[in-house]
Design a protein around this motif. Structure first.
Motif, PDB file in Angstrom:
ATOM      1  N   LEU A 105       8.309   6.902  -0.297  1.00  0.00           N
ATOM      2  CA  LEU A 105       9.688   6.555  -0.657  1.00  0.00           C
ATOM      3  C   LEU A 105      10.092   7.225  -1.973  1.00  0.00           C
ATOM      4  O   LEU A 105      11.226   7.687  -2.126  1.00  0.00           O
ATOM      5  N   VAL A 106       9.127   7.290  -2.907  1.00  0.00           N
ATOM      6  CA  VAL A 106       9.419   7.926  -4.199  1.00  0.00           C
ATOM      7  C   VAL A 106       9.483   9.441  -4.055  1.00  0.00           C
ATOM      8  O   VAL A 106      10.420  10.090  -4.536  1.00  0.00           O
ATOM      9  N   SER A 107       8.500  10.036  -3.375  1.00  0.00           N
ATOM     10  CA  SER A 107       8.419  11.499  -3.310  1.00  0.00           C
ATOM     11  C   SER A 107       9.576  12.103  -2.509  1.00  0.00           C
ATOM     12  O   SER A 107       9.982  13.235  -2.766  1.00  0.00           O
ATOM     13  N   ARG A 113      10.287  -3.249  -3.957  1.00  0.00           N
ATOM     14  CA  ARG A 113      11.388  -4.190  -3.695  1.00  0.00           C
ATOM     15  C   ARG A 113      12.065  -3.882  -2.359  1.00  0.00           C
ATOM     16  O   ARG A 113      12.428  -4.788  -1.606  1.00  0.00           O
ATOM     17  N   THR A 114      12.245  -2.596  -2.079  1.00  0.00           N
ATOM     18  CA  THR A 114      12.883  -2.199  -0.816  1.00  0.00           C
ATOM     19  C   THR A 114      12.064  -2.685   0.374  1.00  0.00           C
ATOM     20  O   THR A 114      12.611  -3.215   1.352  1.00  0.00           O
ATOM     21  N   SER A 129       0.627   6.349   0.884  1.00  0.00           N
ATOM     22  CA  SER A 129       1.242   5.040   1.085  1.00  0.00           C
ATOM     23  C   SER A 129       2.738   5.201   1.291  1.00  0.00           C
ATOM     24  O   SER A 129       3.338   6.202   0.888  1.00  0.00           O
ATOM     25  N   ILE A 130       3.348   4.191   1.896  1.00  0.00           N
ATOM     26  CA  ILE A 130       4.794   4.225   2.118  1.00  0.00           C
ATOM     27  C   ILE A 130       5.520   4.165   0.774  1.00  0.00           C
ATOM     28  O   ILE A 130       6.566   4.810   0.600  1.00  0.00           O
ATOM     29  N   VAL A 131       4.957   3.431  -0.185  1.00  0.00           N
ATOM     30  CA  VAL A 131       5.557   3.370  -1.523  1.00  0.00           C
ATOM     31  C   VAL A 131       5.643   4.763  -2.119  1.00  0.00           C
ATOM     32  O   VAL A 131       6.692   5.193  -2.626  1.00  0.00           O
ATOM     33  N   ARG A 139       8.353   3.451  -8.148  1.00  0.00           N
ATOM     34  CA  ARG A 139       7.456   2.669  -7.296  1.00  0.00           C
ATOM     35  C   ARG A 139       7.895   1.207  -7.240  1.00  0.00           C
ATOM     36  O   ARG A 139       7.783   0.555  -6.199  1.00  0.00           O
ATOM     37  N   GLY A 140       8.416   0.718  -8.364  1.00  0.00           N
ATOM     38  CA  GLY A 140       8.892  -0.666  -8.373  1.00  0.00           C
ATOM     39  C   GLY A 140      10.054  -0.854  -7.406  1.00  0.00           C
ATOM     40  O   GLY A 140      10.123  -1.850  -6.664  1.00  0.00           O
TER      41      GLY A 140
END
Length: 423
Positions: free
Chosen positions: A362-364, A376-377, A357-359, A371-372
């Motif tokens: 973004l974290v990795s 929001r982003t 997932s894109i979420v 993830r939160g």
């Protein structure tokens, strides 16, 4: 052959003549007839680098002005290595030197013209040294070299206390013999090289005088340094390689684009073929509005085009525009995307049945801390995949997102981005 009588004046204006033998004699020689000159490249690495580029640009200037180049690749001297300021060189084996000699020969060829009245000639000093006996070498060359003068050379003096081998100590004789051989067989009367070659090039001219009573010229180009005085170069780390496999054209273009402000005028003079008027106009524009970076952009385009061609320059510009300006990444070739992302930093992920997932991405990649924050982003419209806004927090990558089947550009906001490689 008509020659450009203003050549030496142009070289001096550009700062390319750090030192020379009799300047007026050199000026007369270059302004009255076509001079045969040589410059050498030792295969002590698998690629040419920034210092070699300055010599190639200078050789091209001389050829364009009507003079005839001899490009020497040192299959023999590369077995020895010029003495360094500190530490004995590690000698490469014969097969490695032979391979690197051929690689350098192929790299050099595109920079000069090998056709026409003043066509360039490629030579290898292994051809005239391989069968030379040590007795003949000592009698014909060694007898012309006073040891006290050899000991006075800067590099040798610096190494004497720590120790220098006879192998490296004798390098100057080999290079001087090259000049003598080219003088005798091809009528070469000018040698140039980098500033650290001053002792070698003048020793060669002196050998021609002592052995044959001939008159030969020499000059050296300046050492190119960063603003703090440190060198660029393969032995200093962070080398600027000319081989596209060792340094991608995008990274090469980025180097010139990010040259220090105080150095951009110097680099334009040394490394480009722009006229005096064009360079002075760029320097004035930079002084007035440095934030526009006009001088840097022109420098990067000119040097990258000379080394890698106009297509790779256009790709490098397009990659920067895509990464930093939101242009279409699909117009770039895969190699350029890979190089650009490698410069920025790449997060590898293993290919599985489902792409992440894109979420999670973004974290990795470190673009967000949690993830939160990733959700929001995305909700605020600040997440992009390949410069296309991500519309929902449940979005995932799909195969159509993979540039060249493997690469993804993930961006947060306008300036923060990261590369992803799906393996």
């Amino acid at each position: 052959m008509t020659v450009d009588s203003a050549l030496l004046g142009d070289l001096e204006w550009r700062g390319l003549v750090a030192d020379s033998t009799d300047r007026e004699a050199l000026r007369e020689a270059l302004s009255t007839s076509s001079v045969r000159f040589y410059v050498g490249f030792d295969p002590t690495a698998p690629s040419l680098h920034m210092g070699n580029l300055l010599q190639l640009v200078t050789a091209r200037r001389l050829q364009d002005a009507g003079h005839t180049p001899f490009l020497l690749v040192g299959g023999a001297t590369g077995m020895i290595g010029d003495p360094r300021d500190s530490g004995e060189r590690t000698l490469n084996d014969g097969d490695t030197v032979k391979e690197w000699t051929e690689r350098l020969r192929r790299q050099i060829e595109p920079f000069l013209s090998f056709e026409g009245a003043n066509a360039a000639t490629m030579v290898n000093n292994h051809d005239w040294t391989a069968d030379l006996s040590i007795i003949d070498f000592l009698r014909d060359v060694g007898k012309h070299f006073p040891v006290n003068r050899m000991l006075a050379r800067d590099t040798v003096r610096k190494r004497l206390e720590a120790g220098i081998s006879y192998t490296e100590f004798s390098y100057v004789l080999l290079q001087s013999m090259d000049y003598l051989h080219l003088y005798r067989t091809h009528g070469v009367t000018l040698q140039f090289g980098a500033t650290d070659q001053w002792g070698n090039v003048t020793a060669g001219a002196e050998l021609i005088r002592r052995s044959d009573g001939g008159h030969a010229h020499a000059f050296v180009t300046p050492l190119v340094t960063k603003a703090d005085g440190t060198k660029y170069g393969k032995s200093e780390g962070g080398a600027l390689w000319l081989d596209a496999q060792m340094m991608a054209p995008y990274a090469f273009h980025q180097f010139w684009l990010n040259v220090e402000d105080v150095k951009v005028g110097e680099m334009l003079r040394l490394f480009t073929f722009l006229s005096h008027e064009e360079i002075e106009a760029l320097e004035a524009a930079h002084a007035e509005k440095p934030f526009l970076r006009q001088a840097h952009k022109r420098l990067a385009d000119e040097v990258t085009s000379f080394v890698h061609g106009e297509h790779e320059t256009a790709q490098a510009r397009a990659a920067a525009a895509a990464l930093f300006g939101g242009a279409d990444l699909r117009e770039l070739d895969t190699a350029t995307v890979a190089a650009a992302l490698s410069e920025a930093g790449v997060t590898p992920i293993e290919r599985s049945a489902e792409l992440p997932s894109i979420v999670d991405l973004l974290v990795s990649t470190g673009l967000v801390a949690s993830r939160g924050e990733a959700r929001r982003t995305i909700d605020e419209g600040g997440a992009y995949v390949n410069n296309v806004r991500v519309e929902g927090v449940d979005s995932t990558l799909d195969e159509g997102d993979l540039l060249g089947g493997a690469w993804v550009v993930l961006r947060r906001g306008k300036k923060k981005f990261a590369g992803v490689e799906v393996r």
